[in-house]
Every structure is written in C-alpha cells, then in structure tokens.
Design an enzyme around this catalytic site. Sequence first.
Site, PDB file in Angstrom:
ATOM      1  CB  SER A  11       4.029  10.708  -3.657  1.00 38.69           C
ATOM      2  OG  SER A  11       3.970  11.902  -2.895  1.00 38.69           O
ATOM      3  CG  HIS A  36       6.840  11.938  -6.701  1.00 32.07           C
ATOM      4  ND1 HIS A  36       7.211  12.388  -7.949  1.00 32.07           N
ATOM      5  CD2 HIS A  36       5.812  12.744  -6.304  1.00 32.07           C
ATOM      6  CE1 HIS A  36       6.440  13.415  -8.303  1.00 32.07           C
ATOM      7  NE2 HIS A  36       5.583  13.658  -7.315  1.00 32.07           N
ATOM      8  CG  ASP A  38       4.425  15.344  -4.319  1.00 36.70           C
ATOM      9  OD1 ASP A  38       4.580  15.663  -5.515  1.00 36.70           O
ATOM     10  OD2 ASP A  38       3.900  14.277  -3.964  1.00 36.70           O
ATOM     11  CG  MET A  40       3.185  20.886  -2.407  1.00 36.27           C
ATOM     12  SD  MET A  40       1.542  20.287  -1.974  1.00 36.27           S
ATOM     13  CE  MET A  40       1.565  18.681  -2.770  1.00 36.27           C
ATOM     14  CG  HIS A  69       5.933  17.309  -8.649  1.00 37.62           C
ATOM     15  ND1 HIS A  69       4.690  16.738  -8.500  1.00 37.62           N
ATOM     16  CD2 HIS A  69       5.760  18.358  -9.494  1.00 37.62           C
ATOM     17  CE1 HIS A  69       3.807  17.408  -9.225  1.00 37.62           C
ATOM     18  NE2 HIS A  69       4.425  18.401  -9.825  1.00 37.62           N
ATOM     19  CG  MET A  71       3.627  20.960  -7.377  1.00 30.26           C
ATOM     20  SD  MET A  71       2.667  19.664  -6.565  1.00 30.26           S
ATOM     21  CE  MET A  71       3.973  18.762  -5.795  1.00 30.26           C
ATOM     22  CG  MET A 140       0.247  17.804 -12.177  1.00 30.15           C
ATOM     23  SD  MET A 140       0.908  16.845 -10.796  1.00 30.15           S
ATOM     24  CE  MET A 140      -0.496  16.724  -9.702  1.00 30.15           C
ATOM     25  N   GLY A 147      -2.611  15.061  -1.665  1.00 26.55           N
ATOM     26  CA  GLY A 147      -2.727  13.644  -1.979  1.00 26.55           C
ATOM     27  C   GLY A 147      -4.167  13.203  -1.815  1.00 26.55           C
ATOM     28  N   GLY A 148      -4.475  12.007  -2.266  1.00 26.44           N
ATOM     29  CA  GLY A 148      -5.784  11.404  -2.022  1.00 26.44           C
ATOM     30  C   GLY A 148      -6.937  11.976  -2.815  1.00 26.44           C
ATOM     31  CG  ASP A 178       2.055  13.181  -9.218  1.00 17.00           C
ATOM     32  OD1 ASP A 178       1.521  12.480  -8.348  1.00 17.00           O
ATOM     33  OD2 ASP A 178       2.815  14.145  -8.959  1.00 17.00           O
ATOM     34  N   GLY A 180      -4.076  10.382  -7.969  1.00 12.83           N
ATOM     35  CA  GLY A 180      -5.212   9.465  -8.020  1.00 12.83           C
ATOM     36  C   GLY A 180      -4.893   8.125  -8.672  1.00 12.83           C
ATOM     37  N   GLY A 200       0.834   8.075  -4.110  1.00  6.47           N
ATOM     38  CA  GLY A 200       1.008   8.407  -2.698  1.00  6.47           C
ATOM     39  C   GLY A 200       0.118   7.558  -1.831  1.00  6.47           C
ATOM     40  CB  SER A 201      -3.423   7.953  -0.770  1.00  3.84           C
ATOM     41  OG  SER A 201      -3.864   8.334  -2.028  1.00  3.84           O
TER      42      SER A 201
HETATM   43  C1  DX5 Z   1      -0.171  16.225  -5.729  1.00  2.00           C
HETATM   44  C2  DX5 Z   1       1.182  15.546  -5.771  1.00  2.00           C
HETATM   45  C3  DX5 Z   1       1.106  14.063  -5.913  1.00  2.00           C
HETATM   46  C4  DX5 Z   1       0.398  13.382  -4.775  1.00  2.00           C
HETATM   47  C5  DX5 Z   1      -0.202  12.102  -5.254  1.00  2.00           C
HETATM   48  O1  DX5 Z   1      -0.007  17.592  -5.825  1.00  2.00           O
HETATM   49  O2  DX5 Z   1       1.953  16.018  -6.858  1.00  2.00           O
HETATM   50  O3  DX5 Z   1       2.411  13.499  -6.092  1.00  2.00           O
HETATM   51  O4  DX5 Z   1       1.245  13.083  -3.702  1.00  2.00           O
HETATM   52  O5  DX5 Z   1      -0.971  11.556  -4.241  1.00  2.00           O
HETATM   53  P1  DX5 Z   1      -2.105  10.478  -4.545  1.00  2.00           P
HETATM   54  O6  DX5 Z   1      -1.406   9.320  -5.195  1.00  2.00           O
HETATM   55  O7  DX5 Z   1      -2.642  10.176  -3.187  1.00  2.00           O
HETATM   56  O8  DX5 Z   1      -3.094  11.123  -5.455  1.00  2.00           O
HETATM   57 ZN    ZN Z   2       3.890  14.943  -7.281  1.00  2.00          ZN
END
Ligand code: DX5
Ligand code: ZN
Length: 218
Positions: A11, A36, A38, A40, A69, A71, A140, A147-148, A178, A180, A200-201
């Site tokens: 991500s 990916h 994201d 928002m 994705h 959101m 989810m 993220g994180g 998706d 953690g 992501g992280s």
């Molecule tokens: C959260 C996003 C995820 C996020 C995941 O709302 O949909 O895609 O980037 O990030 P990590 O892998 O750091 O949890």
């Molecule tokens: Zn996502």
Amino acid sequence: MEHLPKLVAPSILSADFTKLAEEISLVERAGADWIHCDVMDGRYVPNITFGPFIVEAVRRTTSLTIDTHLMIVEPEKYIADFVKAGSNQITVHQEECKHLHRTVEQIKSLGAKAGVSLNPSTPVSTLEEILPDLDLVLIMSVNPGFGGQKFIERSIEKLKKLDAMRQVLNPTLMIAIDGGISEQNCTRVRKAGANALIAGSAVFRSPNPAETIAKLKA
Ligand code: DX5
Ligand code: ZN
C-alpha cells in the site's frame, strides 16, 4: 484454496511520496503483484489521502495491477474516474453502498475487477448474495483510515468463514486482507484463506523491503 496465487500488494499509503516512482519500482522489482492505492475522503474515514490524479501518476510508473481501495462516501460517483486513471481493480465498502449489486455491476461494466471490503464489525454473511458476482473480497483487519495499526485477531476467524463460503459460492474469488499485516502474522492469514496480503508499513518501513516482500509471499 491451493490453486489461487499467493499475492502481495504494497500500500503506497506508507511510501515516501517525494520519491513515489522509486518506491514503486523497488517493490515491483522485489516481486510485488499489485499496487494498493488507499483513497480516503475525510468523511467515510477520519483521514484524507489522494484521488484519481495520483492513481494516474502511479499508472505511469508501473505496469502492475493497480488495486484501488475506495474509503469514500458515495463511491459510485467516482468509480469511472478511478478506472480512467488506470485502476484495474476497484474495491468499495459494503457499508457505504446502498445498492451494492448495482455498484459492482458498474465497476465490471467499466472493465475493472470488482471488490467489496468489510470493516471489522461487518459479518461475512452480509456478502452471501453478492459473492458469486465478485472478483475480490477485502477483509479489513484494522479500522480503516490509517496505516500502522495493530492487527485485529478476530480477522482470522472471519477469513476462515469467508474461505468456507468461497468454496461453495465462488471458488475463483480472491480474498485480500488489509491492515496490520506483517512477517509475524502472514503465515496465519494465508492458512486462514487470504490470497492477497496488503501491507503498507511492513513493506515501506522495512529496512529491507525486498526481503519483507519475499517473506510475505512465502
Ligand atoms: C487502512 C488501509 C490500509 C493500510 C494498511 O485504512 O486500507 O491499506 O494502508 O497499512 P498497514 O499495513 O500499515 O496496516
Ligand atoms: Zn487499503
């Protein structure tokens, strides 16, 4: 489901946007399968990221599948823009679609793959009627927005339930997880039925992103 490929989708939410092209090229060379994105809007989730303009820039840096994705509220208003920008897959939230079947048909009619995402509190049973029409379900494993965050353990049971539904209703369905995702929980989520691991992280904050991607794919 053994016949489905094992995929990793970094991500870009956790990437360094001052060198986005380099970051994408690095994960691509390391074996990433999808990028990916994201999206928002500060209304569906308490954070704002980016729109089609950035997806279009991502498109110019890679030939990988762009997995978008959404959101955002009223995603149906923007789906065409994201497909035009180069998204190959569009995932909307079940909780935000009043007419989910119509929205899924809209995505497919534009030539993209259709995904539906479920927040941690939404049961997989809500997808029973739509499952045969979907290409992807995204579970989810954190509350969407950032993220994180820490992986929610109950997501494992949800994956198992969805995997059982898939075997009956849509054996070629992809299941993505998706939030953690890390080297510590990747084997467990795969065993529970996830084919695509979105991270992501874990990838972009890793001292060695290529090694992390290899571990997530194993
Ligand atoms: C959260 C996003 C995820 C996020 C995941 O709302 O949909 O895609 O980037 O990030 P990590 O892998 O750091 O949890
Ligand atoms: Zn996502």
